[in-house]
Design an enzyme around this catalytic site. Structure first.
Site, PDB file in Angstrom:
ATOM      1  CD  GLU A  50       4.049  14.985  -2.447  1.00  0.00           C
ATOM      2  OE1 GLU A  50       2.905  14.540  -2.626  1.00  0.00           O
ATOM      3  OE2 GLU A  50       4.593  15.771  -3.225  1.00  0.00           O
ATOM      4  NE  ARG A  53      18.658  29.563   6.374  1.00  0.00           N
ATOM      5  CZ  ARG A  53      19.145  30.516   7.168  1.00  0.00           C
ATOM      6  NH1 ARG A  53      20.397  30.486   7.569  1.00  0.00           N
ATOM      7  NH2 ARG A  53      18.385  31.515   7.553  1.00  0.00           N
TER       8      ARG A  53
END
Ligand code: DSN
Length: 436
Positions: A72, A251
């Site tokens: 993160e 993707r």
């Protein structure tokens, strides 16, 4: 050859080799299903314009141990330790994206196209603000402010379409709407737009009306990278793209922007919308961007367009009605109204023939979206297999035969095409697949 312990099913019987040995040993049922999908992708003529075949290198990166890591934050500013390698991977992807698309800033963390677009709303709009985008049934995307999407429920969606007589976007209509509705955000680009997007024209309207212009280039990113479509750089404030269509990556998605909007975009993606980035996808994006910077990729991008144009000519010569009369890019939208077959019936018959397309609304479609008048086809995947323009006459002949067979209920004719399709596919092995 690995012996499977599960009960054979249709999906497990046609896989010849243990391509995924660990999975085959631990979960033969699932390994068999993946093998069956590989077989399907090898044997069929995949004409869905948003699909492609990634390289073995991209597959390796997206299946790597990078998926074990939480990260993160952004390179150099993370909330977890142990980022010695991940920071370098993400920085590599960012640098390659900036260079390839000529934009100041790149964020490679969006999970896919819809979250990427939602991040643009979060960066620039308050709930209830106005967004101007292309109408979904005219060729836009759900996230460009369409009713059923969060973007149409939480924001005020105003839509432009295409002209009934030309099938093309009318920038005068876009300008009139922008002047009247004063959107904060304007989207250009879409999912069923067969013609060149006039980024400069949209930018002029956005500047005049004080809107932020987002160019959604998901469909054409590979063409832009390969120089086969004009670039939005220098025109759009923000560029949103998936990475798995013509760009031929995993993707995922990216948001690119001018330096002015870099901070707003980054804050919107994280912590605004998402948690930890999918590092294995970031690595695969970096791999795909590396491939997209090569001369071979430029040739592919131009060949995608050449194949689409040839296919458009061949279909037109056989009496098909193409929206806008043809194509400038990778995509064709066929209106089947005068063929007396719905898009859904045609798409399902083509699928039985080994030709994979999707049914699609056409502009001003009198039919419902679940059974519309058109089919949408494209040439990226077949071009990645090296299928040449000279084969487009055969492809058009097959589509003609199957649409007629669908109307007449002639399953034998459909089965005959399926065999011929398999022969063409066998002659052009797909990248990244073990079977062909
Ligand atoms: N689903 C994509 C497409 O097929 O065009 C758009 O998001």
């Amino acid at each position: 050859m690995t012996t499977r312990t599960s009960t054979p099913t249709a999906a497990t019987t046609d896989t010849a080799a243990p391509r995924h040995p660990a999975l085959t040993a631990s979960d033969p049922e699932l390994a068999g299903l993946i093998g069956a999908e590989e077989r399907l992708q090898a044997d069929t003529l995949r004409l869905i314009p948003s699909e492609n075949y990634v390289s073995a290198a991209v597959l390796e990166a997206s299946g790597s141990v990078l998926q074990n890591k939480y990260s993160e934050g952004y390179p150099g500013k993370r909330y977890y330790e142990g980022q010695q390698v991940i920071d370098r991977v993400e920085t590599l992807a960012i640098r390659r994206a900036q260079a390839l698309f000529g934009m100041d800033h790149a964020n490679v963390q969006p999970y896919s196209g819809s979250p990427a677009n939602l991040a643009a709303y979060l960066a620039f709009l308050q709930p209830g603000d106005t967004v101007l985008g292309m109408s979904l049934p005219m060729g836009g995307h759900l996230t460009h402010g369409w009713d059923v999407s969060a973007t149409g429920r939480w924001f005020r969606g105003v839509r432009y379409g295409v002209r009934r007589d030309t099938g093309r976007i009318d920038l005068d209509e876009v300008r009139d709407l922008a002047r009247a509705e004063r959107p904060r955000l304007i989207f250009c680009g879409g999912t069923a737009v067969p013609r060149t997007i006039d980024f400069a024209g949209f930018a002029e309207i956005a500047r005049e009306t004080g809107a932020v212009l987002v160019a959604d280039i998901a469909h054409i990113a590979g063409l832009i990278a390969g120089g086969a479509h004009p670039s939005p750089a220098g025109h759009a404030d923000v560029v949103s793209t998936t990475t798995h269509k013509t760009l031929r990556g995993p993707r995922g998605a990216m948001l690119l922007s001018t330096a002015e909007h870099a901070r707003a975009i980054d804050r919107a993606v994280f912590p605004g919308l998402q948690g930890g980035p999918h590092n294995q996808t970031t690595a695969a994006i970096a791999a795909a961007l590396g491939e997209a910077a090569t001369a071979g990729f430029c040739s592919y991008a131009h060949q995608v367009v050449a194949n689409a144009r040839t296919l458009a000519e061949e279909l037109t010569a056989r009496g098909f009605d193409l929206v806008s009369g043809g194509t400038d890019n990778h995509l064709l939208l066929i209106d089947l109204t005068d063929k007396d077959v719905s898009g859904k019936v045609a798409a399902k018959a083509l699928d039985r023939a080994g030709i994979v397309v999707n049914y699609n609304t056409v502009p001003y479609d009198p039919r419902k979206p679940f059974d519309p008048s058109g089919i949408r086809i494209g040439t990226p995947a077949l071009t990645s297999r090296g299928v040449p323009a000279s084969a487009m006459s055969t492809v058009a002949t097959w589509i003609t035969a199957v649409v007629e067979a669908a109307r007449a209920g002639d399953e034998a004719a459909i089965a005959k095409v399926r065999g011929e399709v398999k022969d063409l596919m066998d002659a052009h092995p797909a990248p990244g697949l073990p079977v062909s």
